[in-house]
Design an enzyme around this catalytic site. Structure first.
Site, mmCIF file in Angstrom:
data_model
loop_
_atom_site.group_PDB
_atom_site.id
_atom_site.type_symbol
_atom_site.label_atom_id
_atom_site.label_comp_id
_atom_site.label_asym_id
_atom_site.label_seq_id
_atom_site.Cartn_x
_atom_site.Cartn_y
_atom_site.Cartn_z
ATOM 1 N N VAL A 14 0.638 -1.152 0.016
ATOM 2 C CA VAL A 14 0.092 0.178 0.166
ATOM 3 C C VAL A 14 0.748 1.542 0.310
ATOM 4 C CG1 VAL A 14 -1.349 1.179 1.206
ATOM 5 C CG2 VAL A 14 -1.629 -1.260 1.309
ATOM 6 N N LYS A 15 0.679 1.664 -1.201
ATOM 7 C CA LYS A 15 1.254 3.574 -1.466
ATOM 8 C C LYS A 15 0.597 4.821 -0.343
ATOM 9 C CE LYS A 15 3.895 5.426 -4.402
ATOM 10 N NZ LYS A 15 4.227 5.592 -6.593
ATOM 11 N N VAL A 16 1.459 5.100 0.366
ATOM 12 C CA VAL A 16 0.550 6.183 0.512
ATOM 13 C C VAL A 16 1.789 7.826 0.725
ATOM 14 C CG1 VAL A 16 -0.753 5.079 2.352
ATOM 15 C CG2 VAL A 16 0.948 5.900 3.274
#
Length: 231
Positions: free
Chosen positions: A82-84
């Site tokens: 997951v990229k934030v």
């Protein structure tokens, strides 16, 4: 050093993967939008191809939304990371997701201070954008060196440096020498890394010379040799 391909183009991913050198893929909303198609289906297909870490970015701007999107994306494939974004809400989401055992790539990093905070929040990867720093007159490679040095002093942090915004093959040499754990690069840069005019001219010369050999069929020669030895 691990190499990730920075794209959402399935043809590029398949081609690079066939070379046997790609460890994962990073995507972002811009790359997904460029290719079109259903976001989740594209991520699932990329995961199936590479069988390695695939960064899928959340688009919510609030921590609660990032966490919800991240938890759902993590169910698409075991390979999803997951990229934030690196902001206050992104740090909150990183902490919650990492506590859930979900790998997180914290993106849009432009300072060593930001990288330290992301690592403290539990980031699996930190993505400093060296090319974009170069664009505004700062030294992107120096930032990679700073982050690598800081993380090396505190190995318990466990965050890997993922050099992003790689613009040319020289960047790749520089981040490799700086000790970056990972680099993500566009297909065009990866292709340039393979090429060299002396390799091409040398191969052409070898083939020209080989054409003068009485029996240039290597496969045929080997098969006849093996058959004669067996018989």
């Amino acid at each position: 050093m691990k190499l990730f391909l920075d794209t959402a183009n399935l043809d590029e991913i398949r081609e690079a993967h066939s070379w046997g050198i790609i460890d994962g893929v990073t995507t972002n909303p811009s790359l997904i939008a460029k290719e079109g198609g259903d976001f989740v289906s594209v991520i699932a297909e990329i995961c199936e191809i590479v069988q390695g870490p695939v960064s899928a970015e959340t688009v919510s701007q609030e921590a609660a939304g990032m966490i919800r999107e991240g938890r759902l994306l993590a169910q698409v494939s075991e390979h999803v990371v997951v990229k934030v974004p690196l902001c206050r809400e992104g740090l909150k989401a990183t902490k919650a997701l990492s506590d859930d055992g979900i790998p997180v790539n914290v993106t849009l990093c432009f300072s060593a201070n930001q990288a330290l905070l992301a690592a403290k929040a539990g980031a699996t990867y930190i993505s400093p954008f060296l090319g974009r720093l170069d664009d505004v007159g700062q030294d992107g490679v120096e930032l990679i060196e700073q982050i690598v040095a800081i993380y090396a002093m505190y190995p318990a942090l466990g965050t890997e440096v993922l050099s992003a915004s790689v613009r040319h093959p020289r960047h790749m040499v520089q981040v490799a020498l700086a000790g970056s754990d990972v680099a993500t690069l566009p297909f065009k840069v990866l292709s340039k890394m393979v090429e060299h005019p002396l390799t091409e001219s040398g191969n052409a010369r070898f083939l020209k010379d080989w054409s003068t050999v009485p029996d240039p069929d290597v496969v045929g020669q080997v098969e006849r040799f093996l058959a004669a030895r067996k018989g």
